[in-house]
Design a protein around this motif. Structure first.
Motif, PDB file in Angstrom:
ATOM      1  N   VAL A  10      -8.565  -7.098   2.650  1.00 13.16           N
ATOM      2  CA  VAL A  10      -8.671  -7.951   3.830  1.00 13.16           C
ATOM      3  C   VAL A  10      -7.277  -8.423   4.228  1.00 13.16           C
ATOM      4  CG1 VAL A  10      -9.690 -10.094   4.728  1.00 13.16           C
ATOM      5  CG2 VAL A  10     -10.952  -8.713   3.053  1.00 13.16           C
ATOM      6  N   TYR A  11      -6.947  -8.306   5.504  1.00 10.70           N
ATOM      7  CA  TYR A  11      -5.692  -8.874   6.020  1.00 10.70           C
ATOM      8  C   TYR A  11      -6.049 -10.136   6.795  1.00 10.70           C
ATOM      9  CZ  TYR A  11      -3.577  -4.342   4.975  1.00 10.70           C
ATOM     10  OH  TYR A  11      -3.125  -3.214   4.351  1.00 10.70           O
ATOM     11  N   ARG A  12      -5.520 -11.245   6.322  1.00 14.07           N
ATOM     12  CA  ARG A  12      -5.787 -12.508   7.005  1.00 14.07           C
ATOM     13  C   ARG A  12      -4.615 -12.883   7.884  1.00 14.07           C
ATOM     14  NH1 ARG A  12     -10.348 -14.047   4.249  1.00 14.07           N
ATOM     15  NH2 ARG A  12     -10.176 -13.291   2.122  1.00 14.07           N
ATOM     16  N   THR A  17      -9.058 -12.081  11.111  1.00 12.14           N
ATOM     17  CA  THR A  17      -9.092 -11.476   9.795  1.00 12.14           C
ATOM     18  C   THR A  17      -9.614 -10.058   9.946  1.00 12.14           C
ATOM     19  OG1 THR A  17      -9.472 -13.601   8.761  1.00 12.14           O
ATOM     20  CG2 THR A  17     -10.164 -11.680   7.520  1.00 12.14           C
ATOM     21  N   ILE A  18      -8.867  -9.086   9.358  1.00 14.50           N
ATOM     22  CA  ILE A  18      -9.281  -7.687   9.445  1.00 14.50           C
ATOM     23  C   ILE A  18      -9.676  -7.190   8.061  1.00 14.50           C
ATOM     24  CG2 ILE A  18      -8.474  -5.329   9.903  1.00 14.50           C
ATOM     25  CD1 ILE A  18      -6.509  -6.583  11.942  1.00 14.50           C
ATOM     26  N   THR A  19     -10.861  -6.626   7.961  1.00 14.08           N
ATOM     27  CA  THR A  19     -11.233  -5.965   6.720  1.00 14.08           C
ATOM     28  C   THR A  19     -10.893  -4.489   6.889  1.00 14.08           C
ATOM     29  OG1 THR A  19     -13.000  -7.561   6.406  1.00 14.08           O
ATOM     30  CG2 THR A  19     -13.117  -5.563   5.073  1.00 14.08           C
ATOM     31  N   ALA A  20      -9.728  -4.092   6.366  1.00 13.62           N
ATOM     32  CA  ALA A  20      -9.234  -2.718   6.566  1.00 13.62           C
ATOM     33  C   ALA A  20     -10.002  -1.732   5.702  1.00 13.62           C
ATOM     34  CB  ALA A  20      -7.741  -2.654   6.253  1.00 13.62           C
ATOM     35  N   VAL A  21     -10.404  -2.179   4.504  1.00 15.61           N
ATOM     36  CA  VAL A  21     -11.196  -1.346   3.590  1.00 15.61           C
ATOM     37  C   VAL A  21     -12.344  -2.206   3.063  1.00 15.61           C
ATOM     38  CG1 VAL A  21     -11.189  -0.145   1.366  1.00 15.61           C
ATOM     39  CG2 VAL A  21      -9.265   0.151   2.936  1.00 15.61           C
ATOM     40  N   GLY A  38     -11.121  10.389   8.831  1.00 16.02           N
ATOM     41  CA  GLY A  38     -11.576   9.279   9.665  1.00 16.02           C
ATOM     42  C   GLY A  38     -10.619   9.084  10.816  1.00 16.02           C
ATOM     43  N   TYR A  39     -11.112   8.404  11.853  1.00 16.43           N
ATOM     44  CA  TYR A  39     -10.263   8.153  13.013  1.00 16.43           C
ATOM     45  C   TYR A  39      -9.160   7.176  12.653  1.00 16.43           C
ATOM     46  CZ  TYR A  39     -13.973  10.383  15.660  1.00 16.43           C
ATOM     47  OH  TYR A  39     -14.881  11.283  16.130  1.00 16.43           O
ATOM     48  N   SER A  40      -8.192   7.077  13.553  1.00 14.98           N
ATOM     49  CA  SER A  40      -7.118   6.105  13.399  1.00 14.98           C
ATOM     50  C   SER A  40      -7.715   4.707  13.269  1.00 14.98           C
ATOM     51  CB  SER A  40      -6.216   6.200  14.626  1.00 14.98           C
ATOM     52  OG  SER A  40      -5.231   5.226  14.563  1.00 14.98           O
ATOM     53  N   GLY A  41      -7.241   3.940  12.309  1.00 18.02           N
ATOM     54  CA  GLY A  41      -7.740   2.592  12.095  1.00 18.02           C
ATOM     55  C   GLY A  41      -8.908   2.506  11.142  1.00 18.02           C
ATOM     56  N   ALA A  42      -9.336   3.657  10.586  1.00 15.78           N
ATOM     57  CA  ALA A  42     -10.508   3.687   9.701  1.00 15.78           C
ATOM     58  C   ALA A  42     -10.231   3.069   8.325  1.00 15.78           C
ATOM     59  CB  ALA A  42     -10.994   5.123   9.542  1.00 15.78           C
ATOM     60  N   GLY A  43      -8.960   2.939   7.983  1.00 13.65           N
ATOM     61  CA  GLY A  43      -8.624   2.345   6.686  1.00 13.65           C
ATOM     62  C   GLY A  43      -8.047   3.332   5.676  1.00 13.65           C
ATOM     63  N   LYS A  44      -7.788   4.559   6.114  1.00 16.58           N
ATOM     64  CA  LYS A  44      -7.311   5.608   5.205  1.00 16.58           C
ATOM     65  C   LYS A  44      -5.965   5.251   4.558  1.00 16.58           C
ATOM     66  CE  LYS A  44      -7.208   8.774   8.445  1.00 16.58           C
ATOM     67  NZ  LYS A  44      -7.491   7.951   9.648  1.00 16.58           N
ATOM     68  N   SER A  45      -5.013   4.838   5.379  1.00 15.10           N
ATOM     69  CA  SER A  45      -3.677   4.543   4.842  1.00 15.10           C
ATOM     70  C   SER A  45      -3.713   3.339   3.902  1.00 15.10           C
ATOM     71  CB  SER A  45      -2.684   4.252   5.962  1.00 15.10           C
ATOM     72  OG  SER A  45      -2.633   5.349   6.828  1.00 15.10           O
ATOM     73  N   THR A  46      -4.514   2.365   4.254  1.00 16.60           N
ATOM     74  CA  THR A  46      -4.636   1.190   3.391  1.00 16.60           C
ATOM     75  C   THR A  46      -5.186   1.618   2.030  1.00 16.60           C
ATOM     76  OG1 THR A  46      -5.031  -0.185   5.333  1.00 16.60           O
ATOM     77  CG2 THR A  46      -5.672  -1.111   3.204  1.00 16.60           C
ATOM     78  N   LEU A  47      -6.167   2.505   2.039  1.00 17.40           N
ATOM     79  CA  LEU A  47      -6.735   3.006   0.785  1.00 17.40           C
ATOM     80  C   LEU A  47      -5.672   3.739  -0.035  1.00 17.40           C
ATOM     81  CD1 LEU A  47      -9.465   3.091  -0.725  1.00 17.40           C
ATOM     82  CD2 LEU A  47      -9.856   5.330   0.316  1.00 17.40           C
ATOM     83  N   VAL A  48      -4.880   4.570   0.641  1.00 18.92           N
ATOM     84  CA  VAL A  48      -3.822   5.313  -0.069  1.00 18.92           C
ATOM     85  C   VAL A  48      -2.790   4.355  -0.666  1.00 18.92           C
ATOM     86  CG1 VAL A  48      -1.896   6.913   0.236  1.00 18.92           C
ATOM     87  CG2 VAL A  48      -4.087   7.413   1.249  1.00 18.92           C
ATOM     88  N   ARG A  49      -2.433   3.318   0.084  1.00 22.66           N
ATOM     89  CA  ARG A  49      -1.447   2.360  -0.437  1.00 22.66           C
ATOM     90  C   ARG A  49      -1.979   1.643  -1.670  1.00 22.66           C
ATOM     91  NH1 ARG A  49      -0.478   1.204   5.116  1.00 22.66           N
ATOM     92  NH2 ARG A  49      -1.587  -0.774   4.959  1.00 22.66           N
ATOM     93  N   MET A  50      -3.298   1.523  -1.777  1.00 24.59           N
ATOM     94  CA  MET A  50      -3.865   0.918  -2.987  1.00 24.59           C
ATOM     95  C   MET A  50      -3.890   1.930  -4.134  1.00 24.59           C
ATOM     96  SD  MET A  50      -6.696  -1.765  -1.589  1.00 24.59           S
ATOM     97  CE  MET A  50      -7.617  -0.691  -0.502  1.00 24.59           C
TER      98      MET A  50
HETATM   99  P1  ADP Z   1      -5.886   4.566   9.183  1.00 31.08           P
HETATM  100  O1  ADP Z   1      -4.894   4.980   8.149  1.00 31.08           O
HETATM  101  O2  ADP Z   1      -7.236   5.169   8.954  1.00 31.08           O
HETATM  102  O3  ADP Z   1      -5.413   4.779  10.577  1.00 31.08           O
HETATM  103  P2  ADP Z   1      -5.190   1.873   8.414  1.00 31.08           P
HETATM  104  O4  ADP Z   1      -5.468   1.737   6.963  1.00 31.08           O
HETATM  105  O5  ADP Z   1      -3.782   2.082   8.822  1.00 31.08           O
HETATM  106  O6  ADP Z   1      -6.122   2.986   9.020  1.00 31.08           O
HETATM  107  O7  ADP Z   1      -5.697   0.569   9.169  1.00 31.08           O
HETATM  108  C1  ADP Z   1      -7.013   0.013   9.003  1.00 31.08           C
HETATM  109  C2  ADP Z   1      -7.086  -1.331   9.737  1.00 31.08           C
HETATM  110  O8  ADP Z   1      -6.291  -2.291   9.062  1.00 31.08           O
HETATM  111  C3  ADP Z   1      -6.553  -1.278  11.163  1.00 31.08           C
HETATM  112  O9  ADP Z   1      -7.329  -2.146  11.950  1.00 31.08           O
HETATM  113  C4  ADP Z   1      -5.142  -1.816  11.017  1.00 31.08           C
HETATM  114  O10 ADP Z   1      -4.702  -2.410  12.207  1.00 31.08           O
HETATM  115  C5  ADP Z   1      -5.284  -2.818   9.899  1.00 31.08           C
HETATM  116  N1  ADP Z   1      -4.068  -2.978   9.094  1.00 31.08           N
HETATM  117  C6  ADP Z   1      -3.468  -2.028   8.355  1.00 31.08           C
HETATM  118  N2  ADP Z   1      -2.394  -2.515   7.716  1.00 31.08           N
HETATM  119  C7  ADP Z   1      -2.294  -3.823   8.085  1.00 31.08           C
HETATM  120  C8  ADP Z   1      -1.387  -4.900   7.771  1.00 31.08           C
HETATM  121  N3  ADP Z   1      -0.351  -4.718   6.940  1.00 31.08           N
HETATM  122  N4  ADP Z   1      -1.616  -6.090   8.323  1.00 31.08           N
HETATM  123  C9  ADP Z   1      -2.654  -6.281   9.157  1.00 31.08           C
HETATM  124  N5  ADP Z   1      -3.550  -5.343   9.495  1.00 31.08           N
HETATM  125  C10 ADP Z   1      -3.370  -4.123   8.965  1.00 31.08           C
END
Ligand code: ADP
Ligand code: ADP
Length: 232
Positions: A10-12, A17-21, A38-50
């Motif tokens: 969760v990004y607060r 507040t965004i629940t990215a994953v 998944g489409y852009s914004g699906a949470g893929k990169s956030t998952l990889v960073r974890m």
């Molecule tokens: P993807 O890789 O599938 O495009 P991301 O993991 O980059 O998706 O992003 C998922 C969601 O989390 C998006 O709504 C994005 O804006 C948000 N997000 C990603 N990183 C951050 C961050 N550091 N701070 C705030 N919101 C973030």
């Protein structure tokens, strides 16, 4: 083995507040090529960073070979991260260094001698099919060749896992297929587990064994690639 258990991130912010994953559960076996689509914004990169310990889950655990990534700090975390290769859409090469110097760079960081790191880098440059281009600069190479340099560099620390984040997204279809063939070869010959993040179904179909579909942070479908594409 990679185990993602009940993971949320969760990004607060001040405003929202965004629940990215969201509550993701996945197991990736040794030796697999696993696709996350998944489409852009699906949470893929956030998952990889974890997965690579750049970020910690807000809840849940990421376990890699029996080690919980969020338990690691400092040197053990750095060492765990070194054991994971990463490739990206924009290659992230060092533009003022040659192909050879790009591939020796991670070995320099761990203090390997010049002779040893150059010998190792040359082998990796052969593996990715760039023999003879050791002294070229990245700007003298095509996009596909630049990605091969990035792949050789990602293999320098003998990773057990290679994370590929949209690595073919900037390449034309023919070059994409060549890079995917190289990833297949690396998986089969070096027995490296590969996690492929992509928004391109073609990439998943061509090389992945199993896959997960992410949407708005959650895994909405998961299983064998063959089964998922067979079911309408
Ligand atoms: P993807 O890789 O599938 O495009 P991301 O993991 O980059 O998706 O992003 C998922 C969601 O989390 C998006 O709504 C994005 O804006 C948000 N997000 C990603 N990183 C951050 C961050 N550091 N701070 C705030 N919101 C973030
Ligand atoms: P350096 O100071 O290492 O020579 P440059 O000034 O050449 O770096 O490049 C600065 C940034 O621009 C690099 O980090 C890279 O991301 C980007 N860049 C440079 N050349 C290229 C290229 N041929 N293709 C894509 N990106 C490039």
């Amino acid at each position: 083995m990679i185990e993602i258990k009940d993971v949320s991130r969760v990004y607060r912010g001040k405003k929202k507040t965004i629940t990215a994953v969201k509550d993701v559960n996945l197991t990736i076996n040794d030796g697999e090529i696993y696709g996350i689509v998944g489409y852009s914004g699906a949470g893929k990169s956030t998952l990889v960073r974890m997965l690579n310990g750049l970020e910690t889950p807000t809840s849940g655990t990421v376990t890699i070979n029996d080690t919980v990534m969020s338990d690691l700090k400092g040197k053990p975390l750095r060492e765990a991260r070194q054991k994971m290769g990463m490739i990206f859409q924009y290659f992230n090469l060092l533009w003022s260094r040659t192909v050879l110097e790009n591939v020796t760079f991670p070995l320099e960081l761990i203090g390997m001698s010049k002779v040893d790191r150059e010998a190792k880098a040359k082998k990796l440059i052969d593996t990715v099919g760039l023999q003879g281009r050791e002294n070229a600069y990245p700007s003298e190479l095509s996009g596909g060749q630049q990605q091969r340099v990035a792949i050789a560099r990602a293999l320098a620390n003998d990773p057990q896992i290679l994370l590929s984040d949209e690595a073919t997204s900037g390449l034309d279809p023919k070059t994409t297929d060549e890079v995917l063939d190289l990833l297949l070869k690396i998986n089969r010959e070096l027995k490296i587990t590969i996690v492929v993040i992509t928004h391109e179904m073609h990439v998943i179909r061509k090389i992945c064994d199993r896959m997960a579909v992410m949407d708005e942070g959650a895994v909405v479908e998961e299983g064998n690639v063959f089964d998922i594409f067979r079911n309408p």
